[in-house]
Scaffold this motif. Structure first.
Motif, PDB file in Angstrom:
ATOM      1  N   MET A 187     -19.104  25.572   2.369  1.00 48.46           N
ATOM      2  CA  MET A 187     -19.462  24.754   1.513  1.00 48.46           C
ATOM      3  C   MET A 187     -20.248  23.613   1.991  1.00 48.46           C
ATOM      4  N   ALA A 188     -20.348  23.248   3.178  1.00 49.88           N
ATOM      5  CA  ALA A 188     -20.981  22.020   3.858  1.00 49.88           C
ATOM      6  C   ALA A 188     -22.398  21.810   3.230  1.00 49.88           C
ATOM      7  N   PRO A 189     -23.376  22.997   3.698  1.00 48.58           N
ATOM      8  CA  PRO A 189     -24.596  22.661   2.964  1.00 48.58           C
ATOM      9  C   PRO A 189     -24.823  22.157   1.538  1.00 48.58           C
ATOM     10  N   GLU A 190     -24.143  22.979   0.709  1.00 51.79           N
ATOM     11  CA  GLU A 190     -24.376  22.406  -0.817  1.00 51.79           C
ATOM     12  C   GLU A 190     -23.676  21.143  -0.894  1.00 51.79           C
ATOM     13  N   LEU A 191     -22.467  20.738  -0.255  1.00 50.53           N
ATOM     14  CA  LEU A 191     -22.061  19.377  -0.185  1.00 50.53           C
ATOM     15  C   LEU A 191     -23.203  18.239   0.162  1.00 50.53           C
ATOM     16  N   LYS A 192     -23.811  18.490   1.389  1.00 46.19           N
ATOM     17  CA  LYS A 192     -24.495  17.778   1.839  1.00 46.19           C
ATOM     18  C   LYS A 192     -25.771  17.563   0.684  1.00 46.19           C
ATOM     19  N   GLN A 193     -26.075  18.914   0.212  1.00 49.46           N
ATOM     20  CA  GLN A 193     -27.309  18.481  -1.044  1.00 49.46           C
ATOM     21  C   GLN A 193     -26.921  17.723  -2.067  1.00 49.46           C
ATOM     22  N   ARG A 194     -25.521  17.740  -2.363  1.00 50.08           N
ATOM     23  CA  ARG A 194     -24.884  16.855  -3.397  1.00 50.08           C
ATOM     24  C   ARG A 194     -24.564  15.441  -3.050  1.00 50.08           C
ATOM     25  N   GLY A 195     -24.866  15.259  -1.851  1.00 44.08           N
ATOM     26  CA  GLY A 195     -24.666  13.875  -1.294  1.00 44.08           C
ATOM     27  C   GLY A 195     -23.275  13.530  -1.145  1.00 44.08           C
ATOM     28  N   ILE A 196     -22.443  14.755  -0.942  1.00 41.74           N
ATOM     29  CA  ILE A 196     -20.899  14.288  -0.833  1.00 41.74           C
ATOM     30  C   ILE A 196     -20.629  14.319   0.550  1.00 41.74           C
ATOM     31  N   ASN A 197     -19.907  13.280   1.197  1.00 42.39           N
ATOM     32  CA  ASN A 197     -19.529  13.038   2.195  1.00 42.39           C
ATOM     33  C   ASN A 197     -18.152  13.951   2.756  1.00 42.39           C
ATOM     34  N   ILE A 198     -18.223  14.293   3.847  1.00 45.21           N
ATOM     35  CA  ILE A 198     -16.869  15.346   4.499  1.00 45.21           C
ATOM     36  C   ILE A 198     -16.162  14.676   5.435  1.00 45.21           C
ATOM     37  N   ILE A 199     -14.874  14.827   5.039  1.00 48.29           N
ATOM     38  CA  ILE A 199     -13.723  14.487   6.161  1.00 48.29           C
ATOM     39  C   ILE A 199     -13.046  15.946   6.643  1.00 48.29           C
ATOM     40  N   HIS A 200     -12.663  16.028   7.590  1.00 47.01           N
ATOM     41  CA  HIS A 200     -12.088  17.547   7.884  1.00 47.01           C
ATOM     42  C   HIS A 200     -11.142  17.295   9.130  1.00 47.01           C
ATOM     43  N   GLN A 201      -9.932  17.595   8.684  1.00 45.63           N
ATOM     44  CA  GLN A 201      -8.826  17.986   9.674  1.00 45.63           C
ATOM     45  C   GLN A 201      -8.787  19.438  10.256  1.00 45.63           C
ATOM     46  N   ALA A 202      -9.529  19.365  11.287  1.00 47.91           N
ATOM     47  CA  ALA A 202      -9.713  21.078  11.738  1.00 47.91           C
ATOM     48  C   ALA A 202      -8.557  21.691  12.630  1.00 47.91           C
ATOM     49  N   GLY A 203      -7.817  20.536  13.072  1.00 49.50           N
ATOM     50  CA  GLY A 203      -6.616  20.924  14.019  1.00 49.50           C
ATOM     51  C   GLY A 203      -7.049  20.879  15.422  1.00 49.50           C
ATOM     52  N   ALA A 204      -6.099  20.212  16.317  1.00 53.05           N
ATOM     53  CA  ALA A 204      -6.353  19.866  17.386  1.00 53.05           C
ATOM     54  C   ALA A 204      -7.035  20.940  18.509  1.00 53.05           C
ATOM     55  N   ASN A 205      -6.921  22.134  18.070  1.00 54.41           N
ATOM     56  CA  ASN A 205      -7.450  23.198  19.094  1.00 54.41           C
ATOM     57  C   ASN A 205      -8.895  23.523  18.458  1.00 54.41           C
TER      58      ASN A 205
ATOM     59  N   GLU B  70     -22.761  20.359  13.552  1.00 56.34           N
ATOM     60  CA  GLU B  70     -23.985  19.814  14.241  1.00 56.34           C
ATOM     61  C   GLU B  70     -25.174  20.954  14.015  1.00 56.34           C
ATOM     62  N   SER B  71     -24.775  22.241  14.149  1.00 60.14           N
ATOM     63  CA  SER B  71     -25.707  23.572  14.150  1.00 60.14           C
ATOM     64  C   SER B  71     -26.123  23.474  12.625  1.00 60.14           C
ATOM     65  N   LEU B  72     -25.448  23.078  11.761  1.00 56.39           N
ATOM     66  CA  LEU B  72     -25.769  22.959  10.354  1.00 56.39           C
ATOM     67  C   LEU B  72     -26.525  21.781  10.000  1.00 56.39           C
ATOM     68  N   GLY B  73     -26.875  20.813  11.125  1.00 56.35           N
ATOM     69  CA  GLY B  73     -27.516  19.361  10.843  1.00 56.35           C
ATOM     70  C   GLY B  73     -26.811  18.745   9.889  1.00 56.35           C
ATOM     71  N   ILE B  74     -25.487  18.622   9.654  1.00 58.69           N
ATOM     72  CA  ILE B  74     -24.429  18.148   8.716  1.00 58.69           C
ATOM     73  C   ILE B  74     -23.580  17.111   9.468  1.00 58.69           C
ATOM     74  N   GLU B  75     -23.486  15.786   9.070  1.00 57.99           N
ATOM     75  CA  GLU B  75     -22.687  14.720   9.435  1.00 57.99           C
ATOM     76  C   GLU B  75     -21.207  15.010   8.879  1.00 57.99           C
ATOM     77  N   ALA B  76     -20.026  14.918   9.852  1.00 59.58           N
ATOM     78  CA  ALA B  76     -18.658  15.265   9.295  1.00 59.58           C
ATOM     79  C   ALA B  76     -17.866  14.296  10.173  1.00 59.58           C
ATOM     80  N   GLU B  77     -16.822  13.556   9.486  1.00 60.48           N
ATOM     81  CA  GLU B  77     -15.569  13.185  10.262  1.00 60.48           C
ATOM     82  C   GLU B  77     -14.655  14.252  10.655  1.00 60.48           C
ATOM     83  N   VAL B  78     -14.618  14.706  11.825  1.00 62.19           N
ATOM     84  CA  VAL B  78     -13.861  15.767  12.200  1.00 62.19           C
ATOM     85  C   VAL B  78     -12.553  15.082  13.051  1.00 62.19           C
ATOM     86  N   PHE B  79     -11.419  15.684  12.821  1.00 63.21           N
ATOM     87  CA  PHE B  79     -10.324  15.272  13.712  1.00 63.21           C
ATOM     88  C   PHE B  79      -9.252  16.340  13.609  1.00 63.21           C
ATOM     89  N   GLY B  80      -8.130  16.068  14.537  1.00 63.44           N
ATOM     90  CA  GLY B  80      -7.141  16.837  14.327  1.00 63.44           C
ATOM     91  C   GLY B  80      -5.799  16.118  14.130  1.00 63.44           C
TER      92      GLY B  80
END
Length: 345
Positions: A200-218, A228-238
């Protein structure tokens, strides 16, 4: 005299212990007074119990037994697990007597079993909190022996409010449009939610929607690199102690349906699509989410039903009505009410 709190293994169970413990210690409500009762915690060396409470100074004493679950073991494993539980139960009886326990507060999970059984054997009042819509095995076995059985899903429960920390209610506000979306896979992460977020990230970026993502510690580094490879800023944490802040920033959530996550998002007024963990015991995450879906206060999809296009369609729904409905239907002061009950026994 003391109040013994037991149970854990997972963050959902432990969050209840922490919320009620903090209400007992810190609440300024006139209803709640810890008086001269000290707090004791009993958990397991397995799971997350020590991570949460080993260094917690609010407890006078903390005990972590060498115990483990019984259900998912082979024949020999079950025998060993039951023997470990038997030894821990004998130790628990000694703890109850030495600390002159007035009540045992049990939140379930395998680490609660020894102390809960000890409470029954010593006729110590037992207060059980069931976090899920589908009763856990231990709580189901002990329900007939409980002095009080608390569940936000049962009409007969003496307390209906879920023990959510007050900060989530303090942060509640009405969402009308989506400027920030949060993906919550839990502290251990969820592959299906991680995959969906990156799709969803590319479309979210196009819509100007910020991303917060709990991806898991591992999975933090892997997911960060993918953004980063998509050129998208996101708040990623575990794992994070800033979850209330992250939820406050979000206008829409995509999450597992563990009980604590569900009630914290609801208390904050965040419209949410729940994607239940498919292998949860008794499919309890599905039933947790259904509790809100039946009230038209959430959306639910199985993992194999999830498609980015379906999720984007939800962002165009009447989020304001859902957000207001959550804020109006979720009762406050669950922790304080449980704390008051424990001190009165």
């Amino acid at each position: 005299m003391s109040i013994v709190m037991t149970g854990g293994g997972t963050g959902g169970h432990l969050a209840i212990v922490r919320a009620v413990k903090e209400a007992l210690v810190l609440s300024s409500s006139e209803q709640v007074a810890v008086s001269s009762k000290s707090l004791i915690y009993v958990g397991s060396t397995q799971g997350q119990d020590k991570q949460w409470f080993e260094d917690d100074g609010d407890f006078k004493e903390k005990y972590f037994f060498e115990t483990r679950g019984v259900v998912n073991q082979g024949a020999l494993g079950k025998v060993k697990s039951l023997f470990m539980m038997f030894k821990a139960t004998l130790h628990s009886i000694k703890i109850l007597r030495s600390h002159k326990a007035s009540v045992v507060f049990c939140v379930g999970g395998f680490s609660a079993a020894p102390m809960a059984f000890a409470a029954k054997l010593t006729a110590t009042p037992l207060v059980i909190h069931e976090q899920n819509a589908a009763l856990g095995l231990l709580n189901r076995v002990l329900k007939p022996y409980a002095t009080h059985f608390i569940s936000s899903y049962l009409e007969e429960s003496p307390i209906k409010a879920y023990p959510v920390k007050e900060i989530f209610f303090d942060n509640a506000h009405v969402r009308k449009s989506v400027k920030t979306i949060i993906f919550l896979g839990g502290s251990q992460g969820a592959k299906a939610i991680n995959t969906l977020a990156l799709q969803m990230a590319p479309e979210l970026k196009q819509r100007g929607i910020n991303i917060i993502h709990q991806a898991g510690a591992n999975n933090i580094e892997e997911v960060k690199e993918a953004y980063e490879s998509l050129g998208i800023e996101a708040e990623v944490f575990g794992f994070s102690d800033k979850l209330a802040t992250y939820m406050n920033q979000a206008d829409f959530a995509i999450a597992r349906a563990g009980a604590s996550t569900l009630w914290e998002l609801s208390a904050t007024g965040v419209p949410t699509l729940y994607i239940p963990y498919p292998y949860a015991a008794k499919d309890h995450q599905y039933h947790n989410a259904q509790f809100l879906v039946k009230k038209n206060l959430a959306w639910l999809m199985r993992e194999d039903e999830v498609e980015p296009s379906k999720v984007f369609a939800l962002l165009a729904c009447d989020l304001e009505t859902v957000s207001r409905g959550l804020m109006q239907s979720i009762q406050k002061e669950g922790s304080q009410k449980i704390a008051a009950l424990l001190t009165q026994i």
